[in-house]
Design a protein around this motif. Structure first.
Motif, mmCIF file in Angstrom:
data_model
loop_
_atom_site.group_PDB
_atom_site.id
_atom_site.type_symbol
_atom_site.label_atom_id
_atom_site.label_comp_id
_atom_site.label_asym_id
_atom_site.label_seq_id
_atom_site.Cartn_x
_atom_site.Cartn_y
_atom_site.Cartn_z
ATOM 1 N N LYS A 186 0.837 6.924 -6.788
ATOM 2 C CA LYS A 186 -0.297 7.838 -6.999
ATOM 3 C C LYS A 186 0.142 9.282 -6.788
ATOM 4 O O LYS A 186 -0.274 10.184 -7.501
ATOM 5 C CB LYS A 186 -1.445 7.473 -6.049
ATOM 6 N N GLU A 187 1.008 9.496 -5.793
ATOM 7 C CA GLU A 187 1.484 10.863 -5.529
ATOM 8 C C GLU A 187 2.412 11.341 -6.646
ATOM 9 O O GLU A 187 2.367 12.504 -7.040
ATOM 10 C CB GLU A 187 2.196 10.944 -4.168
ATOM 11 N N ASP A 225 3.791 10.386 3.477
ATOM 12 C CA ASP A 225 4.258 8.996 3.504
ATOM 13 C C ASP A 225 5.035 8.656 2.228
ATOM 14 O O ASP A 225 5.984 7.880 2.260
ATOM 15 C CB ASP A 225 3.058 8.054 3.650
ATOM 16 N N ALA A 226 4.596 9.252 1.107
ATOM 17 C CA ALA A 226 5.292 9.007 -0.158
ATOM 18 C C ALA A 226 6.736 9.505 -0.051
ATOM 19 O O ALA A 226 7.687 8.799 -0.410
ATOM 20 C CB ALA A 226 4.557 9.704 -1.297
ATOM 21 N N GLN A 251 0.809 -1.227 0.000
ATOM 22 C CA GLN A 251 0.000 0.000 0.000
ATOM 23 C C GLN A 251 0.842 1.277 0.000
ATOM 24 O O GLN A 251 0.484 2.271 -0.636
ATOM 25 C CB GLN A 251 -0.908 -0.005 1.235
ATOM 26 N N GLU A 252 1.949 1.245 0.727
ATOM 27 C CA GLU A 252 2.800 2.446 0.792
ATOM 28 C C GLU A 252 3.418 2.727 -0.573
ATOM 29 O O GLU A 252 3.557 3.871 -0.989
ATOM 30 C CB GLU A 252 3.909 2.278 1.838
ATOM 31 N N LEU A 289 -2.804 7.333 4.305
ATOM 32 C CA LEU A 289 -1.544 7.613 3.597
ATOM 33 C C LEU A 289 -1.660 8.871 2.737
ATOM 34 O O LEU A 289 -2.698 9.135 2.133
ATOM 35 C CB LEU A 289 -1.150 6.419 2.722
ATOM 36 N N SER A 290 -0.568 9.637 2.671
ATOM 37 C CA SER A 290 -0.595 10.905 1.939
ATOM 38 C C SER A 290 0.771 11.184 1.320
ATOM 39 O O SER A 290 1.668 10.343 1.354
ATOM 40 C CB SER A 290 -0.956 12.035 2.909
ATOM 41 N N ASN A 343 0.745 4.102 -2.827
ATOM 42 C CA ASN A 343 0.512 5.503 -2.457
ATOM 43 C C ASN A 343 1.576 6.400 -3.095
ATOM 44 O O ASN A 343 1.272 7.466 -3.634
ATOM 45 C CB ASN A 343 0.546 5.637 -0.929
ATOM 46 N N PRO A 386 -3.988 2.193 5.684
ATOM 47 C CA PRO A 386 -3.829 2.679 4.316
ATOM 48 C C PRO A 386 -4.666 3.908 3.985
ATOM 49 O O PRO A 386 -4.254 4.747 3.181
ATOM 50 C CB PRO A 386 -4.260 1.493 3.452
ATOM 51 N N CYS A 397 -4.034 -1.290 -6.059
ATOM 52 C CA CYS A 397 -3.349 -1.910 -4.926
ATOM 53 C C CYS A 397 -4.125 -3.158 -4.534
ATOM 54 O O CYS A 397 -5.250 -3.059 -4.039
ATOM 55 C CB CYS A 397 -3.308 -0.935 -3.748
#
Ligand SMILES: C[S@@+](CC[C@H](N)C(=O)[O-])C[C@H]1O[C@@H](n2cnc3c(N)ncnc32)[C@H](O)[C@@H]1O
Length: 272
Positions: A63-64, A109-110, A56-57, A105-106, A60, A102, A165
């Motif tokens: 996606k960022e 975290d990325a 998941q990280e 996450l933002s 994330n 999850p 994911c």
């Protein structure tokens, strides 16, 4: 050429040329269900793609990169300025606050994932039994986390991809005739640090079943794995090439040669 944004265990940079020369000439949508660092995806920059990973990280982060490359660059600049051995531990503790949630996450975290990946030991992603990230610092003096142009290029490539994911099987559900799937699962018979529980023998059998199912649908498939009897038996109906790879052995720093397999369900562009 765009490079992976992070260093990922099992990354395919070394095998890239061997894989590329075995890819079908034409295909529609590109699928990569075990994305990791995405070395092949970033190298070939497909016009349409579906990418997936269980982590998941990691998802994330992609996606960022896709949606907020400028903000990510700002996060990374701050980490570069602040880096010390102590700071590494502070960031790791902060990363672990949200790791099992999850939904929370933002961009933060990325940025932390890239920082921990680049400044941690050997680019590992490892969690303990409770699911907390526990990779120690790599004790590196220089903190260079990114190349600005590469982040922009990665962002453009990811804009053409649907990012999922989840489990590999589900992510290939919509693959159809003329699409191409690159399977780079955790290898059989290797210590698996990617996820709790690891990628089991049953998972490998499930993957082989999916490979057969997609073959019947007319989807081009290419799969990499370790050169073992178990894997060769699972894919005995397909085209199996053995390729040599260099492996770094940590204790003495020398290179050893190992063997991997590249399996395809086609020869030239003809499906088996
Ligand atoms: C060998 S790595 C992929 C390396 C990648 N090709 C690269 O160049 O960096 C395998 C990836 O599969 C993911 N993974 C493990 N089990 C999975 C599952 N059941 N479904 C989807 N992804 C999974 C791991 O999180 C890891 O990122």
């Amino acid at each position: 050429m765009t490079k992976p944004v992070i260093k990922w265990a099992g990354g395919k940079t070394q095998l890239l040329q061997e894989i590329k020369k075995r890819m079908p000439t034409y295909f529609n949508t590109y699928y990569e269900p075990f994305f990791g660092g995405g070395a092949l995806f970033f190298d070939i920059n497909p016009k349409k793609a579906v990418i997936n990973d269980f982590n998941q990280e990691l998802i994330n982060l992609y996606k960022e990169i896709k949606n907020n490359p400028l903000d990510l660059i700002e996060e990374l600049k701050q980490h570069q300025i602040n880096h010390t051995e102590e700071y590494y531990n502070v960031v790791r503790s902060d990363f672990n606050i949200r790791i099992n949630d999850p939904g929370s996450l933002s961009i933060k975290d990325a940025g932390e994932l890239v920082y921990l990946n680049k400044m941690g030991f050997n680019g590992l992603y490892r969690v303990n039994l409770n699911g907390f990230y526990n990779v120690p610092s790599g004790h590196k003096k220089r903190c260079v986390l990114f190349q600005e142009q590469n982040i922009y290029e990665a962002s453009e490539a990811l804009k053409k991809a649907k990012i999922i994911c989840g489990d590999f099987e589900l992510s290939c559900k919509k693959a159809k005739k003329g699409d191409f799937v690159f399977f780079d699962s955790p290898y059989y018979d290797t210590f698996d640090t990617y996820q709790r529980g690891g990628f089991t023998t049953e998972d490998h059998k499930r993957l082989a079943k999916l490979f057969k199912k997609l073959s019947k649908k007319g989807v081009y498939c290419l799969l990499t794995n370790s050169n073992t009897d178990f894997i060769k038996e699972l894919y005995q109906d397909f085209n199996i090439d053995v390729v040599k790879v260099k492996r770094m052995i940590n204790c003495d720093g020398k290179n050893r040669t190992g063997e991997e397999v590249i399996i395809t369900n086609y020869r030239g562009d003809e499906l088996c």
